[in-house]
Design a protein around this motif. Sequence first.
Motif, mmCIF file in Angstrom:
data_model
loop_
_atom_site.group_PDB
_atom_site.id
_atom_site.type_symbol
_atom_site.label_atom_id
_atom_site.label_comp_id
_atom_site.label_asym_id
_atom_site.label_seq_id
_atom_site.Cartn_x
_atom_site.Cartn_y
_atom_site.Cartn_z
ATOM 1 N N ASN A 41 0.924 -1.380 -0.070
ATOM 2 C CA ASN A 41 0.201 0.093 0.059
ATOM 3 C C ASN A 41 0.857 1.233 -0.005
ATOM 4 O O ASN A 41 1.888 1.299 0.874
ATOM 5 C CB ASN A 41 -0.939 -0.177 1.172
ATOM 6 N N SER A 42 0.693 1.881 -0.902
ATOM 7 C CA SER A 42 1.109 3.439 -0.923
ATOM 8 C C SER A 42 0.046 4.516 -0.982
ATOM 9 O O SER A 42 -0.619 4.472 -2.266
ATOM 10 C CB SER A 42 2.445 3.464 -2.042
ATOM 11 N N TYR A 43 -0.260 5.515 -0.107
ATOM 12 C CA TYR A 43 -1.176 6.357 -0.210
ATOM 13 C C TYR A 43 -2.502 5.779 -0.673
ATOM 14 O O TYR A 43 -3.064 4.946 0.186
ATOM 15 C CB TYR A 43 -0.912 7.636 -0.918
ATOM 16 N N ASN A 44 -2.879 6.116 -1.868
ATOM 17 C CA ASN A 44 -4.341 5.721 -2.121
ATOM 18 C C ASN A 44 -4.314 4.226 -3.251
ATOM 19 O O ASN A 44 -5.252 3.656 -3.778
ATOM 20 C CB ASN A 44 -5.079 6.555 -2.961
ATOM 21 N N LYS A 45 -3.082 3.476 -3.313
ATOM 22 C CA LYS A 45 -3.028 2.512 -3.992
ATOM 23 C C LYS A 45 -2.693 1.203 -3.236
ATOM 24 O O LYS A 45 -1.755 1.208 -2.352
ATOM 25 C CB LYS A 45 -1.782 2.571 -5.111
ATOM 26 N N VAL A 46 -3.138 0.347 -3.731
ATOM 27 C CA VAL A 46 -3.244 -1.204 -2.973
ATOM 28 C C VAL A 46 -2.856 -2.204 -4.085
ATOM 29 O O VAL A 46 -3.487 -2.169 -5.224
ATOM 30 C CB VAL A 46 -4.375 -1.618 -2.306
ATOM 31 N N LYS A 47 -1.843 -2.805 -3.879
ATOM 32 C CA LYS A 47 -1.445 -4.061 -4.928
ATOM 33 C C LYS A 47 -1.451 -5.404 -4.328
ATOM 34 O O LYS A 47 -0.880 -5.567 -3.065
ATOM 35 C CB LYS A 47 -0.035 -3.891 -5.579
ATOM 36 N N ILE A 48 -2.153 -6.272 -4.876
ATOM 37 C CA ILE A 48 -2.470 -7.540 -4.138
ATOM 38 C C ILE A 48 -1.966 -8.800 -5.111
ATOM 39 O O ILE A 48 -2.171 -8.697 -6.208
ATOM 40 C CB ILE A 48 -3.906 -7.704 -3.854
ATOM 41 N N ARG A 49 -1.307 -9.588 -4.372
ATOM 42 C CA ARG A 49 -0.750 -10.933 -5.093
ATOM 43 C C ARG A 49 -1.214 -12.124 -4.505
ATOM 44 O O ARG A 49 -1.136 -12.164 -3.167
ATOM 45 C CB ARG A 49 0.975 -10.936 -5.009
ATOM 46 N N LEU A 50 -1.642 -12.897 -4.978
ATOM 47 C CA LEU A 50 -2.280 -14.365 -4.320
ATOM 48 C C LEU A 50 -1.618 -15.319 -5.058
ATOM 49 O O LEU A 50 -1.388 -15.458 -6.425
ATOM 50 C CB LEU A 50 -3.829 -14.556 -4.910
ATOM 51 N N THR A 51 -1.442 -16.352 -4.087
ATOM 52 C CA THR A 51 -0.697 -17.633 -4.626
ATOM 53 C C THR A 51 -0.909 -18.623 -3.405
ATOM 54 O O THR A 51 -0.964 -18.201 -2.307
ATOM 55 C CB THR A 51 0.778 -17.738 -4.895
ATOM 56 N N THR A 52 -0.934 -19.869 -3.752
ATOM 57 C CA THR A 52 -1.100 -20.977 -2.426
ATOM 58 C C THR A 52 0.040 -21.417 -2.328
ATOM 59 O O THR A 52 0.519 -22.476 -2.900
ATOM 60 C CB THR A 52 -2.267 -22.067 -3.000
ATOM 61 N N HIS A 53 0.301 -21.060 -0.876
ATOM 62 C CA HIS A 53 1.896 -21.660 -0.684
ATOM 63 C C HIS A 53 2.004 -22.999 -0.675
ATOM 64 O O HIS A 53 2.831 -23.906 -0.723
ATOM 65 C CB HIS A 53 2.021 -20.844 0.893
ATOM 66 N N ASP A 54 0.929 -23.727 0.249
ATOM 67 C CA ASP A 54 1.057 -25.164 0.370
ATOM 68 C C ASP A 54 0.782 -25.749 -0.711
ATOM 69 O O ASP A 54 0.470 -27.305 -0.711
ATOM 70 C CB ASP A 54 0.204 -25.681 1.806
ATOM 71 N N ALA A 55 0.316 -25.351 -2.050
ATOM 72 C CA ALA A 55 0.383 -25.917 -3.107
ATOM 73 C C ALA A 55 1.607 -25.827 -3.909
ATOM 74 O O ALA A 55 1.439 -25.901 -5.176
ATOM 75 C CB ALA A 55 -0.892 -25.593 -3.831
ATOM 76 N N GLY A 56 2.522 -25.494 -3.345
ATOM 77 C CA GLY A 56 3.786 -25.257 -4.268
ATOM 78 C C GLY A 56 4.066 -24.004 -4.659
ATOM 79 O O GLY A 56 4.514 -23.533 -5.816
ATOM 80 N N HIS A 57 3.414 -22.866 -4.348
ATOM 81 C CA HIS A 57 3.423 -21.475 -4.754
ATOM 82 C C HIS A 57 2.859 -21.475 -6.136
ATOM 83 O O HIS A 57 3.367 -20.950 -7.029
ATOM 84 C CB HIS A 57 4.830 -20.994 -4.740
ATOM 85 N N THR A 58 1.500 -22.160 -6.349
ATOM 86 C CA THR A 58 0.896 -21.963 -7.395
ATOM 87 C C THR A 58 -0.279 -21.268 -7.548
ATOM 88 O O THR A 58 -0.968 -21.319 -6.413
ATOM 89 C CB THR A 58 0.678 -23.310 -8.228
#
Length: 81
Positions: free
Chosen positions: A43-60
């Motif tokens: 997060n920076s001021y009014n911006k939010v960046k999101i990344r999704l991955t499933t760690h326990d599935a081998g980061h996929t």
Amino acid sequence: MWTEQDNHLTRSFTFKDFKEAFAFMTDVAAVAEEIDHHPWWSNSYNKVKIRLTTHDAGHTVTQRDHVLAQRIDALAERYGV
């Protein structure tokens, strides 16, 4: 729109100000706890960046990531994003 790249779903959001961005992040945190699937984000001021991955599935990318992405999209719509 979510982009799938390097075994992550990624999306950026822009809000009217920091307070709104932070409120959105708080809402996302509640959903993440509810479904026990937590994002990486920045997060920076009014911006939010999101990344999704499933760690326990081998980061996929798995169905869990797509479910969370849909829930996040629904929250973003409430903010007009």
